[in-house]
Enzyme design. Structure first.
Site, PDB file in Angstrom:
ATOM      1  N   ARG B  28       0.828  -1.210   0.000  1.00 39.15           N
ATOM      2  CA  ARG B  28       0.000   0.000   0.000  1.00 39.15           C
ATOM      3  C   ARG B  28       0.868   1.269   0.000  1.00 39.15           C
ATOM      4  O   ARG B  28       0.986   1.948  -1.000  1.00 39.15           O
ATOM      5  CB  ARG B  28      -0.948  -0.011   1.223  1.00 39.15           C
ATOM      6  CG  ARG B  28      -2.103   0.977   1.099  1.00 39.15           C
ATOM      7  CD  ARG B  28      -1.795   2.411   1.526  1.00 39.15           C
ATOM      8  NE  ARG B  28      -1.309   2.513   2.893  1.00 39.15           N
ATOM      9  CZ  ARG B  28      -0.780   3.615   3.399  1.00 39.15           C
ATOM     10  NH1 ARG B  28      -0.666   4.707   2.656  1.00 39.15           N
ATOM     11  NH2 ARG B  28      -0.322   3.634   4.643  1.00 39.15           N
ATOM     12  N   ASP B  29       1.522   1.566   1.091  1.00 38.81           N
ATOM     13  CA  ASP B  29       2.313   2.795   1.205  1.00 38.81           C
ATOM     14  C   ASP B  29       3.455   2.799   0.209  1.00 38.81           C
ATOM     15  O   ASP B  29       3.791   3.833  -0.383  1.00 38.81           O
ATOM     16  CB  ASP B  29       2.844   2.909   2.648  1.00 38.81           C
ATOM     17  CG  ASP B  29       3.458   4.264   2.945  1.00 38.81           C
ATOM     18  OD1 ASP B  29       3.309   5.188   2.130  1.00 38.81           O
ATOM     19  OD2 ASP B  29       4.096   4.396   4.000  1.00 38.81           O
ATOM     20  N   HIS B 222       5.994   4.425  12.693  1.00 36.72           N
ATOM     21  CA  HIS B 222       6.134   4.463  11.240  1.00 36.72           C
ATOM     22  C   HIS B 222       7.168   5.539  10.903  1.00 36.72           C
ATOM     23  O   HIS B 222       6.835   6.720  10.806  1.00 36.72           O
ATOM     24  CB  HIS B 222       4.758   4.804  10.640  1.00 36.72           C
ATOM     25  CG  HIS B 222       4.696   4.763   9.151  1.00 36.72           C
ATOM     26  ND1 HIS B 222       4.021   3.782   8.457  1.00 36.72           N
ATOM     27  CD2 HIS B 222       5.215   5.576   8.208  1.00 36.72           C
ATOM     28  CE1 HIS B 222       4.119   4.001   7.155  1.00 36.72           C
ATOM     29  NE2 HIS B 222       4.839   5.095   6.978  1.00 36.72           N
ATOM     30  N   HIS B 224      10.300   7.298   8.676  1.00 42.80           N
ATOM     31  CA  HIS B 224      10.854   7.464   7.332  1.00 42.80           C
ATOM     32  C   HIS B 224      12.332   7.815   7.437  1.00 42.80           C
ATOM     33  O   HIS B 224      12.759   8.467   8.386  1.00 42.80           O
ATOM     34  CB  HIS B 224      10.100   8.559   6.579  1.00 42.80           C
ATOM     35  CG  HIS B 224       8.791   8.077   6.037  1.00 42.80           C
ATOM     36  ND1 HIS B 224       8.014   8.809   5.181  1.00 42.80           N
ATOM     37  CD2 HIS B 224       8.116   6.922   6.231  1.00 42.80           C
ATOM     38  CE1 HIS B 224       6.914   8.119   4.878  1.00 42.80           C
ATOM     39  NE2 HIS B 224       6.954   6.982   5.504  1.00 42.80           N
ATOM     40  N   CYS B 255      12.307   5.517  -2.978  1.00 40.12           N
ATOM     41  CA  CYS B 255      13.318   5.442  -4.033  1.00 40.12           C
ATOM     42  C   CYS B 255      14.437   6.441  -3.779  1.00 40.12           C
ATOM     43  O   CYS B 255      14.193   7.634  -3.651  1.00 40.12           O
ATOM     44  CB  CYS B 255      12.697   5.722  -5.382  1.00 40.12           C
ATOM     45  SG  CYS B 255      13.904   5.683  -6.701  1.00 40.12           S
ATOM     46  N   ASN B 264      10.591   5.173   3.166  1.00 39.34           N
ATOM     47  CA  ASN B 264      10.107   4.180   4.113  1.00 39.34           C
ATOM     48  C   ASN B 264      11.251   3.333   4.654  1.00 39.34           C
ATOM     49  O   ASN B 264      12.160   2.950   3.910  1.00 39.34           O
ATOM     50  CB  ASN B 264       9.119   3.232   3.417  1.00 39.34           C
ATOM     51  CG  ASN B 264       7.707   3.749   3.470  1.00 39.34           C
ATOM     52  OD1 ASN B 264       7.242   4.232   4.507  1.00 39.34           O
ATOM     53  ND2 ASN B 264       7.001   3.667   2.345  1.00 39.34           N
TER      54      ASN B 264
END
Lengths: 315, 315
Positions: B28-29, B222, B224, B255, B264
């Site tokens: 999903r993310d 979560h 990053h 990316c 992520n």
């Protein structure tokens, strides 16, 4: 849009960490592992910018044979160019052997670093001799350096994993560290050369060294980000009392586009964490990011540092 | 040459962390933030491989408007393709609003996630309404989900920094978390959407939430990696008692070659740390790396995960 700098909030696990010394390895370890050979005047400008940004300890170059490391063949010219800025106990140069030390002494250096190994495999492959023989080779280098009143650091490679031997037992690493410290070195730098180490392993090694009387005040840590663990391992080492951390401005030497990436911890990524934790380093992060953008331009490719890419908008 | 896997050595700071749940967000993310639109059958194969590798919780897709996220326009087809594998309380789908919930319910999902914000700026820009209005919008979504016996997660974006507001006060974040938990959600996911958070900030937020009765057993994190802090922050959260960590296989959605990198945390890089610390996840790292290599091939570019690049020799 502006993200600003991180909000300084102390971690309970890192309370009392007043100041951390960043041992900058970009000009030596970084440029040594870059494909491009950088002109001497660019290297000198790089060192000047790093010092101007507040980095107090900068390893400037290596007096290794130009046949092995053509990138640093101009070690002597660089020191001549730098003048007083390249001298003193906070401008170490790497010396692989007595011949390297001779050249370094000719240029009036005030500090040297030797490059040892924790494993037989790496000693054989990198130094062409056994571990015991390598210590014998280093002995006169350290003795003569101390006689000349130089500050001496000993790098220890493969302290966590070795590409030929796998995970390296902490007792074996501590043996190698002891041999080098027994020569009279002032500081050890524990290198996770292939980047496989994790947090518990870091604690275990520091604990074993402490048990043998090598306290954290004589230890620096040198983590590589090949497996993404460098910053987490660094914070673990700080929690255990270490106060010297090796890092490479821009992440030089750890090109993300090359298979052979050594993955040096980027000085800016370390600084982001330390500023966020309210830990003092005396370094101007913005000036360092500008320097990395400038150096990336010289090298013709973006800086591997995530902070540099995020703050400069390069990709 | 073989590096093997890291040697499992427990950290004193993480003793007693028996098991960690990886909440996999790649399908999903991750895919939502990739430029390429991946065919439905490839997505289904991706989910199947993730589950086969041992990932127990996998967020499969989002029932957001295809106008906003064309990458996930096939949410319904994907769930049809997955059949029972896409159902149950460990296969959440994101639902932005009641319309999304309607579509999710038609496909028999067993768990949903809503996507809230900790800041007014992001609520206005991402949800087109104020924070208070967004909670009003989520209220019937959560109520109807609970009535249908679904498991409900609430994402909270911008929990540390916000691109328009800078560092976000922990009391403000805790207010937003309380509003969402008061609706009856089972789990919060604290999102460092722009990646600026650091270790002390993580502790401070968890401490403020605990003070308000939102304990670590209801919290996922979560992070990053935009500023290189994701893994260090994750270990800090684990030390504070959190046992659910969001990660994206291969680092999908982050990316390293794109300016818009969301960064992520890669599931493999997290797993490397957890395996090194001897913490159980039930996930087969090698199978995950194989999956990421396969997915990178589908996307036509290397995986951002450092572990994937190191173990697979891709660069």
């Amino acid at each position: 849009m502006t993200t600003g700098l991180p909000q300084p909030i102390t971690s309970s696990a890192l309370e009392g960490v007043g100041e951390v010394t960043i041992y900058e390895v970009g000009p030596r370890d970084g440029l040594q592992n870059e494909k491009a050979v950088v002109p001497t005047e660019v290297k000198a400008e790089f060192v000047r910018r790093l010092v101007a940004a507040g980095l107090r300890t900068v390893e400037t170059t290596s007096f290794v044979s130009p046949r092995w490391v053509p990138q640093l063949a101009d070690a002597g010219e660089l020191l001549t160019d730098l003048g007083d800025l390249g001298r003193g106990r906070t401008r170490p140069v790497l010396v692989p052997n007595e011949k390297g030390l001779d050249r370094a002494l000719e240029h009036g250096v005030g500090a040297v670093a030797i490059f040892g190994s924790a494993t037989e495999s790496f000693a054989q492959r990198n130094l062409g001799r056994s571990l015991a023989e390598s210590v014998q080779m280093f002995a006169p280098v350290v003795r003569r350096s101390l006689d000349a009143d130089l500050w001496v650091r000993a790098y220890v490679s493969m302290c966590f994993g070795d590409p030929w031997e796998g995970p390296v037992p902490v007792t074996q690493v501590a043996d190698a560290c002891e041999s080098l410290m027994d020569l009279g070195c002032h500081q050890l730098s524990l290198g996770d050369t292939i980047g496989t180490g994790t947090a518990g392993h870091v604690e275990a090694l520091l604990s074993e060294l402490d048990r043998r009387g090598i306290g954290v005040e004589r230890i620096g840590v040198h983590f590589h980000d090949t497996y993404g663990q460098a910053l987490a391992n660094t914070l673990t080492a700080l929690r255990a009392g270490v106060r010297v951390v090796d890092a490479s401005t821009g992440g030089l030497g750890g090109c993300p586009y090359a298979k052979s990436a050594t993955g040096n911890l980027a000085t800016e990524d370390l600084l982001w964490a330390l500023r966020g934790l309210g830990i003092e380093t005396g370094v101007d992060l913005e000036a360092l990011v500008e320097t990395s953008v400038w150096m990336a331009d010289q090298l013709g490719r973006p800086a591997p540092s995530r902070v540099v890419r995020a703050l400069s908008g390069t990709s």
